[in-house]
Design an enzyme around this catalytic site. Structure first.
Site, mmCIF file in Angstrom:
data_model
loop_
_atom_site.group_PDB
_atom_site.id
_atom_site.type_symbol
_atom_site.label_atom_id
_atom_site.label_comp_id
_atom_site.label_asym_id
_atom_site.label_seq_id
_atom_site.Cartn_x
_atom_site.Cartn_y
_atom_site.Cartn_z
ATOM 1 C CE1 TYR A 257 -3.949 -1.916 -0.229
ATOM 2 C CE2 TYR A 257 -2.701 -3.331 1.154
ATOM 3 C CZ TYR A 257 -3.694 -3.416 0.348
ATOM 4 O OH TYR A 257 -4.541 -4.354 -0.012
ATOM 5 C CB THR A 328 -9.671 -0.984 -3.000
ATOM 6 O OG1 THR A 328 -8.826 -1.359 -1.879
ATOM 7 C CG2 THR A 328 -8.896 -0.918 -4.107
ATOM 8 C CE LYS A 331 -8.328 5.437 -1.729
ATOM 9 N NZ LYS A 331 -7.983 6.623 -1.823
#
Lengths: 525, 369
Positions: A257, A328, A331
């Site tokens: 990450y 995720t 996003k």
């Protein structure tokens, strides 16, 4: 303030020539050093990858004996991660965070200089380890013992030392970035007004501080197992080889990450500019980034599903890993919603950003497939995983870096880059990348293990296609170098704000950005 | 159309490729040979279709937007930047989808981990770079190594159909029996992977890990080591032959007879020439991977055999390092029989550029164990 090319006549006597760079405490100069360093390492590690693909062009051994092949895969991984991707993001942090938050420099300019110059001996250790007796480190970038203890070559110790040095560099850099962001924002720039790139770097810096010492601990145990008679990873002395994997991946998963959160920040900066529309769901982007960062510390053993851990452990790590797809996904939805009903144009930075959203999501989906433990049993340590992490790290991290270079080149150099060549670079990179890595999903599913110099005949066709793609991908990056050099040398003059949809303080200073900026902090409404 | 039939339609579509899994351009997991492997296959197909559906919706919207909401098409940007209702919905829906994925996956995991009530146990040991099989209930043990010739690997001979996926001694199992595999390793971590069985389990030195399979159809199933284990990692395949029970029993008897014959050989007197001749094969199969066919080695990791202090020094030291190993050099006591060890000693001392003239009898090896 001057806007001509002699950008530093108005500062107070910094060294010139080589000493300008060696002794620099200027965030822009150090940012430039980081970016050039990472690009050089990118080409070097890319050349190693071409060695890998040359050997895999056909079944049988053609160019490399197996141990040399293993050296290439190991160094390719280590140098791409620690030498190319991470320093590139630090380069962006150096250049852009002070400009984005209205600070005159980073909080600790001399530490900043040290962070960069520590990278050089580390890189030299890694690169020269190729020439020591016994050859370069060959046990994979994950360095699993007992294999990494068994290898008698001093290159393993050189690599351990290099990673220790890089860890110090990262920790020092992170302290600098956190201090800068928390203390040096311009009046009126509250936390929730910070550009998302600044947010993602703030969170990344915390990840670095939390994970790098863990790597250092693991490396030290490896070193003492190798030379000082300890048995951390040796069952004969009461240790456990799997301990390394737990400690390594406790660092390694946040590391993943560390390499993608700043990329999210870059994409979240570029897409609103070219959609001419504010970023959708700013607050949820911040929360999603923080959620991903927290979750990254409780998923590490999904890299170890085949080690044979108890069923409770397997279930825990499968569920926690699946959860990561929620923030995720948020996003990705936010980026699409930002484009929705915008007024889009497709300059090179935007093309790269759209490709990142699209291709990173493929990597996200294959990550979800890998999270499903029974399926992972089949694809773990196969080319499917190689495809997965290249979709995340090349078309996620590396391509967002390329897009962001185009985005800020006018600000850095004062000139517009060649848009036609930029688009050529984009299309060549995107097509060659997919030709290289998409077939690896198939070879992996069909049963080709990774880290092998040779393979069964059924995999020959797809491997040949991958190798063609890899060479095209490598050569395309020379075009990138040419475009950047051409832009530095001259071209159409860039305005202070060359993108009409761009927002942010960095566009309020002239292009190229003068040597010193925001000596008097701006006020943010 | 219910979910099951959609899944099977997809499976049918892909089985066009799967049916011919050794063909070029194979796209999917191999045709499952066990219940676990087919559960994995179905899970993977479910994942593919769910991911594909999400992909089409999300990127359908994105590309629609790219097409319609562009400046060159005269679209003017609206300035909305949040919608709480929408954001909650697109957080909740993935949670539900994930729960739907987790449920069948959990069931399969529980089945995979259930090694109880097995019919027989085979201990499998990975070592650089071969697999050893020990049939715990039968007192049958043997070592399995790559059968592909070096000439094929170095492109001096045409590659066979099962290039890199063929061994000298395959693992043999009866069909329809639950077989527990006890995995360990002698040196570094290896991984025992047979794709058609849906098992991949790391073999960890100093620890024993378990997995299991029950294969229903007789046939030959091929896999490979799946954990980087050094230079010949790509050259340690696994071949499992599943047989009807009668054939399996006959195979067990034959294996026991062969072991007894080899034992008898250990009590005979051998001539030097016979041992050297037998030693060539043993050396090239077991030793040449590090010390090289011509004895040149790969210093510093793998010393040369030619002129070696050990291979030209006292016989006891030579025998000791072969039996017990040292550092990277593995112990061969459990892998090679007495004749093999006497033969390879004779070969190393009287060939490969060495000429000590001495050798030991297999009976001496037996005594030294």
């Amino acid at each position: 303030m001057s806007t001509n090319t002699a950008t530093h006549h108005d500062d107070h006597g910094h060294p010139t020539g080589i000493m300008r760079w060696v002794a620099s405490t200027n965030h822009k100069d150090i940012g430039t050093l980081y970016l050039w360093f990472s690009f050089f390492m990118f080409l070097f590690a890319g050349a190693l990858a071409l060695g890998i693909r040359a050997e895999l062009f056909q079944p049988g051994l053609q160019f490399l004996e197996p141990e040399n092949f293993n050296r290439l895969t190991t160094l390719h991984g280590l140098i791409m991660i620690f030498g190319a991707i991470m320093p590139a993001f630090v380069g962006f942090a150096n250049w852009m965070i002070p400009l984005m938050i209205g600070a005159s420099d980073l909080a600790f300019p001399r530490l900043n200089n040290m962070s960069f110059w520590l990278m050089i001996p580390a890189a030299l250790l890694l690169m020269t380890s190729i020439f020591v007796p016994g050859g370069a480190i060959a046990g994979g970038w994950t360095m699993y013992p007992p294999l990494s203890v068994q290898n008698p070559s001093m290159s393993v110790d050189m690599s351990i030392l290099a990673l220790h040095i890089l860890g110090v560099s990262s920790i020092v850099g992170s302290i600098n970035i956190i201090t800068t962001i928390l203390n040096m924002r311009a009046p009126g720039m509250t936390m929730m007004k910070m550009p998302l790139f600044v947010w993602t770097w703030l969170i990344t810096a915390f990840l670095l501080i939390a994970s790098m010492p863990v790597l250092a601990g693991a490396l030290t145990m490896l070193l003492t197992d190798r030379h000082f008679g300890t048995s951390f990873f040796d069952a004969a002395g009461g240790g456990d080889p799997v301990l390394w994997q737990h400690v390594f991946w406790f660092f390694g998963h946040p590391e993943v990450y560390i390499m993608i959160l700043p990329a999210f920040g870059l994409i979240s900066t570029i897409i609103p500019t070219f959609a001419r529309k504010p970023l959708f769901g700013y607050a949820s982007m911040v929360y999603a980034t923080a959620a991903i960062a927290l979750l990254s510390f409780v998923v590490w053993a999904h890299h170890m599903f085949t080690t044979g851990m108890p069923v409770a452990g397997q279930l825990f790590f499968m569920y926690s890993t699946m959860l990561i797809s929620i923030p995720t996904g948020v996003k990705v939805f936010n980026w699409v919603a930002t484009m929705w009903r915008g007024s889009m144009t497709f300059e090179t930075p935007m093309l790269f950003s759209i490709a990142v959203v699209f291709l990173f999501t493929i990597g996200g989906f294959s990550g979800l497939v890998c999270a499903i433990l029974p399926v992972d049993i089949q694809v773990q340590d196969t080319y499917y995983v190689v495809a997965h992490f290249h979709y995340v790290l090349f078309s996620g991290a590396a391509m967002s870096i390329m897009g962001a270079v185009y985005y800020w080149l006018p600000k850095w150099t004062g000139f517009m880059y060649d848009e036609t060549l930029g688009k050529w670079h984009f299309w060549l990179t995107t097509i060659a990348f997919n030709v290289t890595f998409f077939p690896m999903h198939f070879t992996g599913l069909a049963g080709m293990p990774r880290r092998v110099p040779d393979y069964a005949l059924q995999f020959a066709e797809f491997n040949m296609i991958s190798s063609f793609g890899a060479f095209a991908l490598g050569i395309s990056q020379l075009l990138f170098l040419y475009i950047v050099v051409k832009c530095i040398k001259g071209g159409t003059k860039a305005d202070a704000k060359p993108w009409d949809g761009a927002e942010g303080l960095e566009w309020t200073v002239p292009s190229p950005a003068p040597f010193h900026t925001f000596e008097v902090p701006p006020t943010v409404k | 159309m219910n979910k099951r039939s959609i899944l099977s339609l997809g499976a049918a579509f892909l089985s066009v490729y799967a049916a011919n899994s050794h063909a070029a351009y194979a796209l999917n997991l191999k045709t499952p040979a066990t219940e676990i492997a087919s559960q994995i296959y179905d899970l993977h197909m479910m994942m593919i279709w769910v991911c594909l559906a999400i992909f089409v919706v999300v990127f359908g919207l994105m590309f629609y937007s790219i097409l319609k909401h562009r400046k060159s098409a005269g679209h003017v940007a609206s300035q909305f930047h949040e919608n709480h209702w929408l954001e909650v919905v697109w957080t909740i829906i993935p949670v539900i989808i994930l729960a739907g994925m987790a449920y069948p996956a959990t069931k399969t995991i529980l089945a995979m981990k259930d090694t109880a009530a097995s019919d027989m146990s085979i201990k499998v040991t990975g070592s650089q770079w071969k697999w050893s099989y020990d049939y715990l209930d039968q007192d049958v043990k043997f070592v399995s190594t790559l059968a592909t010739s070096d000439d094929q690997i170095h492109n001096k001979a045409e590659k066979g159909e099962n290039y890199l996926l063929e061994v000298d001694n395959p693992m043999v199992v009866p069909v329809g029996k639950k077989i527990k595999v006890l995995l360990t390793a002698a040196d570094v971590i290896h991984a025992f992977w047979v794709p058609e069985f849906g098992i991949k389990q790391d073999a960890i030195p100093g620890f024993v890990r378990e997995t299991w399979f029950r294969v229903d159809k007789p046939g030959t199933y091929r896999g490979q080591c799946a954990e980087l284990c050094g230079k010949a990692h790509g050259y340690m395949p696994i071949v499992v032959e599943a047989m009807e029970e009668d054939d399996y029993n006959a195979w067990i008897v034959a294996k026991k007879d062969a072991a007894a014959a080899a034992d008898a050989g250990a009590d005979q007197e051998w001539t030097k020439d016979d041992l050297v001749a037998a030693g060539k094969g043993v050396y090239e199969k077991n030793c040449a991977v590090c010390h090289q066919v011509n004895g040149a080695g790969m210093p510093p990791a793998f010393p040369a055999m030619t002129g070696s202090a050990i291979a030209t020094g006292p016989l006891e030291g030579h025998l000791d390092i072969i039996l017990n190993g040292k550092n990277i050099m593995p112990a061969w006591a459990a892998v090679l029989n007495d004749v093999d060890i006497a033969a390879v000693i004779a070969y190393e001392r009287n060939a490969l550029g060495n000429n000590t003239g001495d050798f030991i009898q297999p009976s001496a090896v037996k005594a030294a164990r």
